[in-house]
Design an enzyme around this catalytic site. Structure first.
Site: not given
Ligand code: ARG
Length: 478
Positions: A39, A127, A172-173, A294, A300, A302, A307, A334, A342
């Site tokens: 991650s 965790n 309204t509407h 455009s 144009k 825009n 949007e 966990y 995230k």
């Molecule tokens: N990358 C993990 C997360 O965002 C970190 C925690 C990992 N914990 C584990 N027991 N593998 O949640």
């Protein structure tokens, strides 16, 4: 945005890598496993918070005597050095740095030696660590966003002051209903945003709890000081239950909802800008700096920003559904599923930040066509309810008054006779009532507190400014 550039010391195909938890395993993970589970690409954005959490943890370990004071100092110095490298973009990530926590600990251990670096994770798990990092990050970012919401509210307030007694049709509407002051219309959006500020700050209050000390799920046999760590990190309190501490992502779901609803408010403003900028409405002229052209059609201009604000809100709404769905089937405590918290949160915060800035500039720089608004608001029907209310003032039941005026309106349309003529000729109405139909009169008759006329709007502006001041203090802009 604090970003660490993607530098990897190893080039070529990924090697089997050494992991924090390698001891239990005869081999490292297969490359596909690392590709799927790592991650770092997402959570390296948490490096400041991660190092802050580790520094607080190290101080606590030294304070309670789990490590020596000298080890604590060496750890702090090492962490400061890692922070410096990351902030400067010189930090070299390596294969095997599966997340930001691993990367920091690995580098700390290189800098301080395993006798010091190897003690950082005492009494801690990723965790409780990641839960802490995300709360620290979210707390700061949501307060910053709330402040940015206030900036947009300030723009709306300033524009409302500028346009004075200008008025336009209220709808309204999407049918013309009654004239309202333009200031009133602008402030309506401003008040919706004040609820967003409230919501963001309420979520921050629930985020403001330290999970550090919960360990993997159950706490530790060591004599840790979670209260001290919480205080050191400026949290309002520490967790009450270690299982809950590492499982709880309510604050993420809440933040995503807050941002989605804020997005919905911005989207509704965006939709009105799109409408008002059409030739058909013609109420607003967009500044060149806040419009787009455009590639084919030379004439144009825009409203792409408006949007996109509308369009990207779909994503924000999707993030809420996605997060709740991730959470709904999870047993305590966990589970790796939680790593999915995230990306949506970072994306939602980024998108809302960009939207607030772009839309703020668009609203600040747009020109209002006040004559066009006035013309649209002075249509025949604009004062119909005022005629009925005038009859109420003369002692008539509203239902009867409504019947009289609506049949006059129908007559006027069907026989092509100006309403004023019919009103003048009507025995219950007459000359005094005709004056209500004069241009600009109807809006002045909106006298209800909180209503759309000049009196209540002047009062509303005072209350609005006061509210901005109070909220400014709440976001630390005292
Ligand atoms: N990358 C993990 C997360 O965002 C970190 C925690 C990992 N914990 C584990 N027991 N593998 O949640």
């Amino acid at each position: 945005m604090p970003e660490v550039p993607p530098r990897r010391s190893s080039s070529g195909p990924k090697k089997q890598s050494v992991r924090l938890w390698g001891g239990r395993f005869a081999s490292g993970p297969a490359p596909q496993v690392a590709d799927y589970t790592d991650s770092l690409a997402v959570d390296r954005r948490l490096y400041r918070e991660d190092i802050a959490g580790s520094t607080a943890h190290a101080r606590m370990l030294a304070a309670v005597g789990i490590i020596t004071a000298a080890e604590g100092r060496a750890m702090e110095r090492g962490l400061a050095a890692v922070l410096k490298e990351m902030a400067a973009g010189t930090f070299e990530f390596q294969a095997g740095d599966e997340d930001i926590h691993t990367a920091v600990e690995r580098r700390l251990t290189e800098l301080t030696g395993p006798d010091v670096g190897g003690k950082l994770h005492t009494g801690r798990s990723r965790n409780d660590q990641v839960a802490t990092d995300l709360r620290l990050w979210g707390r700061r970012e949501l307060v910053a966003l709330a402040a940015q919401v206030l900036d947009l509210q300030t723009v709306l307030g300033r524009r409302a002051e500028e346009v004075g007694d200008a008025y336009l049709p209220g709808y309204t509407h999407l049918q013309r209903a009654q004239p309202v002051l333009l200031a009133h219309h602008l402030l309506a959006h401003g008040w919706a945003l004040s609820r967003d500020v409230d919501r963001l700050l309420a979520t921050v209050a629930r985020m403001d709890v330290s999970p550090l000390g919960a360990g993997a799920l159950a706490g530790s046999s060591l004599d840790l000081g979670p209260d001290e760590v919480a205080a050191e990190l400026g949290f309002a309190s520490r967790f009450e239950n270690s299982l809950d501490a590492v499982s709880d992502r309510d604050h993420v779901a809440e933040a995503l909802f807050d941002l989605a609803l804020l997005g919905v408010h911005l989207s509704r403003m965006g939709e009105e800008i799109v409408l008002w900028a059409t030739e058909e409405f013609g109420f607003i002229r967009l500044d060149d700096a806040y419009s787009t052209g455009s590639s084919m059609l030379p004439q144009k201009k825009n409203p792409d920003i408006a949007e996109l604000v509308r369009g990207k809100t779909g994503r924000l709404v999707g993030h809420v559904a996605g997060m709740l769905t991730t959470l709904k089937g999870l047993p305590l405590s966990y589970n790796r599923d939680l790593q999915e918290d995230k990306e949506p949160l970072f994306d939602a915060v980024d998108q809302v930040r960009l939207a607030l800035a772009a839309l703020g500039g668009m609203v600040a720089s747009a020109g209002f066509d006040l004559a066009r608004m006035r013309q649209a608001a002075d249509g025949q029907g604009a004062a119909a309810v005022d005629l009925a209310e005038w009859l109420v003032g003369e002692g008539m039941a509203f239902r009867d008054a409504h019947t009289i005026v609506s049949s006059l309106v129908r007559d006027s349309i069907e026989r092509h006779v100006p309403l004023a003529e019919l009103v003048e000729a009507h025995p219950a109405l007459g000359g005094e009532a005709v004056r209500l139909l004069e241009a600009g009169v109807a809006v002045t008759r909106r006298t209800t507190p909180g209503g759309a006329g000049p009196g209540p709007v002047a009062e509303q502006l005072v209350r609005y400014r006061r509210r901005l001041e109070v909220d400014g203090e709440r976001v630390g802009r005292g």
